[in-house]
Design an enzyme around this catalytic site. Structure first.
Site, PDB file in Angstrom:
ATOM      1  N   HIS A 208       0.876  -1.177   0.000  1.00 23.32           N
ATOM      2  CA  HIS A 208       0.000   0.000   0.000  1.00 23.32           C
ATOM      3  C   HIS A 208       0.912   1.226   0.000  1.00 23.32           C
ATOM      4  O   HIS A 208       1.617   1.470   0.972  1.00 23.32           O
ATOM      5  CB  HIS A 208      -0.898  -0.010   1.241  1.00 23.32           C
ATOM      6  CG  HIS A 208      -1.689   1.247   1.436  1.00 23.32           C
ATOM      7  ND1 HIS A 208      -3.055   1.266   1.485  1.00 23.32           N
ATOM      8  CD2 HIS A 208      -1.295   2.530   1.586  1.00 23.32           C
ATOM      9  CE1 HIS A 208      -3.474   2.512   1.652  1.00 23.32           C
ATOM     10  NE2 HIS A 208      -2.417   3.302   1.724  1.00 23.32           N
ATOM     11  N   ARG A 291      -8.533  14.457   3.044  1.00 20.23           N
ATOM     12  CA  ARG A 291      -8.291  15.025   4.382  1.00 20.23           C
ATOM     13  C   ARG A 291      -6.796  14.968   4.683  1.00 20.23           C
ATOM     14  O   ARG A 291      -6.041  14.379   3.923  1.00 20.23           O
ATOM     15  CB  ARG A 291      -9.003  14.168   5.423  1.00 20.23           C
ATOM     16  CG  ARG A 291      -8.488  12.739   5.394  1.00 20.23           C
ATOM     17  CD  ARG A 291      -8.980  11.859   6.530  1.00 20.23           C
ATOM     18  NE  ARG A 291      -8.257  10.604   6.570  1.00 20.23           N
ATOM     19  CZ  ARG A 291      -8.531   9.540   5.827  1.00 20.23           C
ATOM     20  NH1 ARG A 291      -9.541   9.566   4.969  1.00 20.23           N
ATOM     21  NH2 ARG A 291      -7.803   8.440   5.919  1.00 20.23           N
TER      22      ARG A 291
HETATM   23  C1  MV4 Z   1      -7.621  -4.363  -3.075  1.00 15.38           C
HETATM   24  C2  MV4 Z   1      -6.796  -5.444  -2.688  1.00 15.38           C
HETATM   25  C3  MV4 Z   1      -6.394  -6.317  -3.686  1.00 15.38           C
HETATM   26  N1  MV4 Z   1      -6.780  -6.125  -4.963  1.00 15.38           N
HETATM   27  N2  MV4 Z   1      -7.953  -4.210  -4.367  1.00 15.38           N
HETATM   28  C4  MV4 Z   1      -8.629  -2.857   1.344  1.00 15.38           C
HETATM   29  C5  MV4 Z   1      -9.279  -1.599   1.791  1.00 15.38           C
HETATM   30  C6  MV4 Z   1      -9.532  -0.800   0.593  1.00 15.38           C
HETATM   31  N3  MV4 Z   1      -9.193   0.553   0.860  1.00 15.38           N
HETATM   32  C7  MV4 Z   1      -8.748  -1.405  -0.504  1.00 15.38           C
HETATM   33  N4  MV4 Z   1      -8.306  -2.691  -0.029  1.00 15.38           N
HETATM   34  C8  MV4 Z   1      -7.768  -3.602  -0.856  1.00 15.38           C
HETATM   35  N5  MV4 Z   1      -8.060  -3.473  -2.173  1.00 15.38           N
HETATM   36  C9  MV4 Z   1      -7.557  -5.074  -5.284  1.00 15.38           C
HETATM   37  N6  MV4 Z   1      -7.936  -4.917  -6.560  1.00 15.38           N
HETATM   38  C10 MV4 Z   1      -6.459  -5.584  -1.345  1.00 15.38           C
HETATM   39  C11 MV4 Z   1      -6.932  -4.653  -0.411  1.00 15.38           C
HETATM   40  C12 MV4 Z   1      -6.483  -4.854   0.944  1.00 15.38           C
HETATM   41  C13 MV4 Z   1      -5.612  -3.929   1.561  1.00 15.38           C
HETATM   42  C14 MV4 Z   1      -5.212  -2.761   0.935  1.00 15.38           C
HETATM   43  C15 MV4 Z   1      -4.377  -1.852   1.538  1.00 15.38           C
HETATM   44  C16 MV4 Z   1      -3.898  -2.119   2.812  1.00 15.38           C
HETATM   45  C17 MV4 Z   1      -4.274  -3.262   3.474  1.00 15.38           C
HETATM   46  C18 MV4 Z   1      -5.128  -4.171   2.868  1.00 15.38           C
HETATM   47  C19 MV4 Z   1      -5.511  -5.340   3.534  1.00 15.38           C
HETATM   48  C20 MV4 Z   1      -6.354  -6.231   2.912  1.00 15.38           C
HETATM   49  C21 MV4 Z   1      -6.839  -5.981   1.623  1.00 15.38           C
END
Ligand code: MV4
Length: 447
Positions: A208, A291
């Protein structure tokens, strides 16, 4: 510049905003619930107004009480901080209807980015890379199956009103898709009162990475580099660092340039964060936050830019003097969110802090609203404070983090400090090789 700003928040971020106001010569109004009579943000403000009982819905989210507090004190602007009303477009509208400047982007931009489908469509048109998936809303199971066939499994079903992981379900196969689609939709309806869904290719092992931006609302915008926030538990960030150990300078300049150009074209006003998943050298937009974020200090440490002061200056219509070529990235910064929680099971642990001795010295910052004798109320989040360290490089930063954690004393409540002592000495953290699943796997292995 404003004469007086009302800070519609509590805890460390209320203090953070107060400090920026002071340095700009702006008077401050604190608001507080009855549970926060003894809070530091109330003691240090020029004026304070009690806006209601402990429950957030009755106080920090109480729009009529906040507007009344503004009118009583003659404040000309409201800074919402993070959480609470910070991304509430209706609140931004109500502020402007009352002639109060909302310190943040326009209500339209808040609303746009709150709708994850509209946000994705908008930034895609502006040249930001997005996760492959559905073209907008997916209305039926049949349509979902068709999209999944095209993008390939596994797919992720997401809520347009979502964020923070609610109303989100993975489907690994066509057989699993109907149930995943139905439960994601039901969850979304229950959580947000909205069941518009969209779909994306599921990325298995991403990091992330989020890009900090500042825009003047008139077509000028800059980026302040990225933060790596992959270390999360149940969608709560635990430790963040800047820059990301996964990027080099040319990757940073490339994604930063793409993002700042898009933000400038949108005429975005104020501070914002564009969130990406990063996998195999590629960036994929997921969401934009309109924000100031909890983890903004690590960007301040590596750029020397006071992000909250810039928010206030932009809102006051002071011409933005910062240009991209003025931004220099120096060294490395890490933030640890010190929570009043059990360090391994994360049970909240409100109560009295008998004694607190935060670390200090060169390159160490502790943003907090607590003090020895302070009672942490049970009604709000369990953040005690943010330990932020800076070093000339990542290794020096980690050495300083370990030294700072060793100095830290908090008596009376359990805290997450022991977890950070483990993380700061873990070989994979030291090597910077982690993704969004690393922390939960690490914690599972402990249990
Ligand atoms: C995703 C992903 C995998 N593939 N999108 C989790 C919260 C939301 N803001 C977006 N998230 C995710 N989107 C795709 N196409 C995995 C996550 C996700 C995640 C993202 C960022 C930080 C931690 C996470 C933990 C689990 C899943």
């Amino acid at each position: 510049m404003f004469d007086k700003v009302l800070i519609a928040n509590r805890g460390e971020i209320a203090l953070r905003i107060q400090r920026a106001c002071r340095e700009l010569g702006v008077k401050t109004v604190a608001v507080h619930s009855t549970a926060d009579n003894d809070a530091m943000h109330v003691r240090l403000a020029d004026e304070s107004v009690c806006i209601g009982p402990p429950k957030p819905a009755d106080s920090y989210l109480n729009i009529p009480a906040l507007i009344a507090a503004c009118e009583i004190t003659g404040a000309d602007a409201i800074h919402p901080g993070y959480g609470f009303l910070s991304e509430n477009a209706r609140f931004a509208d109500i502020c402007s209807e009352h002639g109060i400047k909302f310190i943040g982007p326009s209500a339209e931009h808040i609303r746009l980015m709150g709708d994850k489908i509209a946000a994705k469509e908008t930034v895609k048109k502006l040249g930001i890379p997005v996760v492959p998936g559905s073209d907008g809303e997916v209305k039926t199971e049949a349509e979902a199956l068709k999209v999944a066939e095209e993008t390939g499994y596994p797919v992720l079903i997401k809520a347009a009103a979502g964020g923070g992981g609610r109303g989100m379900k993975v489907a690994a196969t066509a057989e699993a898709l109907p149930h995943a689609f139905a439960t994601a939709r039901a969850e979304s309806k229950a959580a947000f009162g909205d069941d518009a869904m969209y779909m994306e290719k599921y990325l298995g092992q991403p990091r992330h990475i989020e890009v900090q931006v500042l825009g003047d609302g008139k077509g000028h915008a800059i980026h302040l580099g990225e933060r790596d926030c992959s270390l999360q538990r149940r969608h709560q960030k635990v430790l963040e660092e800047a820059p990301s150990p996964a990027l080099n300078n040319s990757q940073r300049a490339e994604i930063g340039g793409i993002v700042s150009k898009a933000i400038a074209e949108m005429h975005y006003e104020g501070a914002g964060t564009v969130e990406f998943l990063y996998e195999n050298g590629e960036f994929f937009f997921i969401e934009m936050n309109t924000r100031v974020q909890v983890e903004h200090p690590i960007t301040e440490m590596i750029t020397g830019i006071n992000i909250v002061a810039e928010q206030i200056r932009i809102a006051a219509d002071v011409p933005m003097r910062l240009k991209q070529e003025d931004i220099r990235f120096t060294g490395h910064s890490i933030e640890c969110r010190i929570n009043a929680e059990h360090p391994t099971n994360f049970m909240p642990c409100p109560g009295r802090i008998n004694n607190i001795h935060p670390p200090g010295g060169f390159g160490v910052r502790f943003d907090s609203g607590v003090y020895s004798g302070y009672f942490i109320p049970p009604y709000y989040d369990s953040l005690i404070g943010k330990l932020i360290v800076h070093g000339l490089n990542r290794n020096e930063c980690l050495m300083r983090l370990r030294r700072s954690l060793d100095e830290f004393v908090i008596d009376g409540v359990e805290t997450t400090i022991p977890l950070f002592r483990e993380l700061a000495t873990h070989p994979e953290i030291i090597d910077g090789v982690y993704n969004i699943h690393w922390l939960e796997k690490y914690l599972d292995n402990l249990a």
